[in-house]
Design a protein around this motif. Structure first.
Motif, PDB file in Angstrom:
ATOM      1  N   LEU A 185      12.547  59.621   5.123  1.00 41.49           N
ATOM      2  CA  LEU A 185      12.607  59.258   6.474  1.00 41.49           C
ATOM      3  C   LEU A 185      13.725  59.603   7.180  1.00 41.49           C
ATOM      4  N   MET A 189      14.069  61.631  11.019  1.00 39.25           N
ATOM      5  CA  MET A 189      14.621  60.933  12.234  1.00 39.25           C
ATOM      6  C   MET A 189      15.883  61.715  12.456  1.00 39.25           C
ATOM      7  N   ILE A 215       4.060  50.285  14.239  1.00 40.15           N
ATOM      8  CA  ILE A 215       4.681  51.076  13.127  1.00 40.15           C
ATOM      9  C   ILE A 215       4.817  50.381  11.772  1.00 40.15           C
ATOM     10  N   THR A 217       4.698  51.185   7.406  1.00 37.33           N
ATOM     11  CA  THR A 217       4.730  52.470   6.080  1.00 37.33           C
ATOM     12  C   THR A 217       3.459  52.716   5.675  1.00 37.33           C
ATOM     13  N   SER A 222       3.543  56.848  12.107  1.00 35.94           N
ATOM     14  CA  SER A 222       4.015  56.163  13.073  1.00 35.94           C
ATOM     15  C   SER A 222       5.514  56.019  13.499  1.00 35.94           C
ATOM     16  N   PHE A 223       6.224  56.177  12.343  1.00 39.63           N
ATOM     17  CA  PHE A 223       7.816  56.026  12.587  1.00 39.63           C
ATOM     18  C   PHE A 223       8.224  57.166  13.709  1.00 39.63           C
ATOM     19  N   LEU A 226       9.441  56.167  17.203  1.00 43.63           N
ATOM     20  CA  LEU A 226      10.916  55.565  17.186  1.00 43.63           C
ATOM     21  C   LEU A 226      11.718  56.972  17.372  1.00 43.63           C
TER      22      LEU A 226
END
Length: 245
Positions: A185, A189, A215, A217, A222-223, A226
């Protein structure tokens, strides 16, 4: 997050325009690639090749990197992601200067390969522009749903629905890889721009869960809610269960 709904025939042009804007801003961009069916079905990579051959796009200073690879097959295996990228993009580019970076799924020490690939990402300064698809179970790269998502590159157990069920290059279902090596992740990001393409009615439920739901895991995509700079490109079918207003 920006969500754009386009006719299927316009997706390749929109993605190519976004890529062109990125390279214009930074000719030395690190470009993250994706495999799967969408780049081929919708002519995304072919449009890049066309523009390059027409002199409209140059990758001379850019670097390519792929976030994942199947475990247990050689890099030159017909089903490897390296082979996919070579056949559909890298092997057809005339301005490609630097060797694309892809994890080595055939490494005898997979943990060491994970560490090596994290160092590759760090040395490149992470990805400037990442193209992504959306798995039917909500995976991105090959970050599968689970109780937690590792931050660093790791070995992912593939869900059965994401394994290739039939392939002319693999003799039996038992031989189809059950694992992949994939970025974690943190690398997702740290990508400065993400362009995600999802199409078809079969993606509609997951599009709604990933981009308008909680959001979690259990839905890795869905992350992306952010992330500071994500463009989601959908066709009408994939967008049919979300409200854009």
């Amino acid at each position: 997050m920006k969500i754009e709904v386009l006719p299927a025939g316009e997706i390749k042009t929109r993605v190519a325009d976004l890529l062109s804007e990125q390279i214009k801003r930074n000719p030395k961009s690190v470009l993250g690639m994706t495999t799967g069916s969408s780049p081929i079905k919708y002519g995304i990579y072919q449009e890049w090749i066309r523009r390059e051959q027409a002199g409209e796009l140059s990758f001379h200073e850019a670097r390519f990197i792929n976030p994942d690879e199947l475990v247990g097959i050689s890099a030159d295996h017909p089903e490897s992601y390296r082979t996919y990228m070579q056949e559909h993009l890298f092997g057809q580019l005339q301005t490609l200067r630097y060797e694309p970076q892809i994890p080595d799924g055939s490494s005898i020490d997979l943990m060491a390969e994970c560490l090596r690939f994290d160092q590759v990402l760090a040395d490149l300064g992470y990805v400037d522009w990442q193209l992504m698809g959306l798995g039917l179970n909500g995976h991105i790269a090959f970050i599968e749903p689970g109780d937690h998502i590792p931050a660093k590159t790791y070995i992912s157990q593939l869900f059965e629905e994401n394994r290739v069920s039939q392939s002319p290059h693999i003799n039996s279902e038992e031989e189809v890889p059950k694992q992949s090596i994939t970025i974690g992740l943190e690398a997702v990001m740290k990508a400065r721009n993400i362009v995600l393409v999802a199409t078809g009615e079969n993606k509609a439920d997951m599009v709604a869960k990933a981009f308008t739901g909680p959001i979690t895991t259990s839905v890795p995509a869905s992350f992306l809610q952010l992330h500071a700079n994500v463009t989601v490109i959908l066709d009408a079918a994939a967008a049919s269960k979300i409200s854009l207003y």
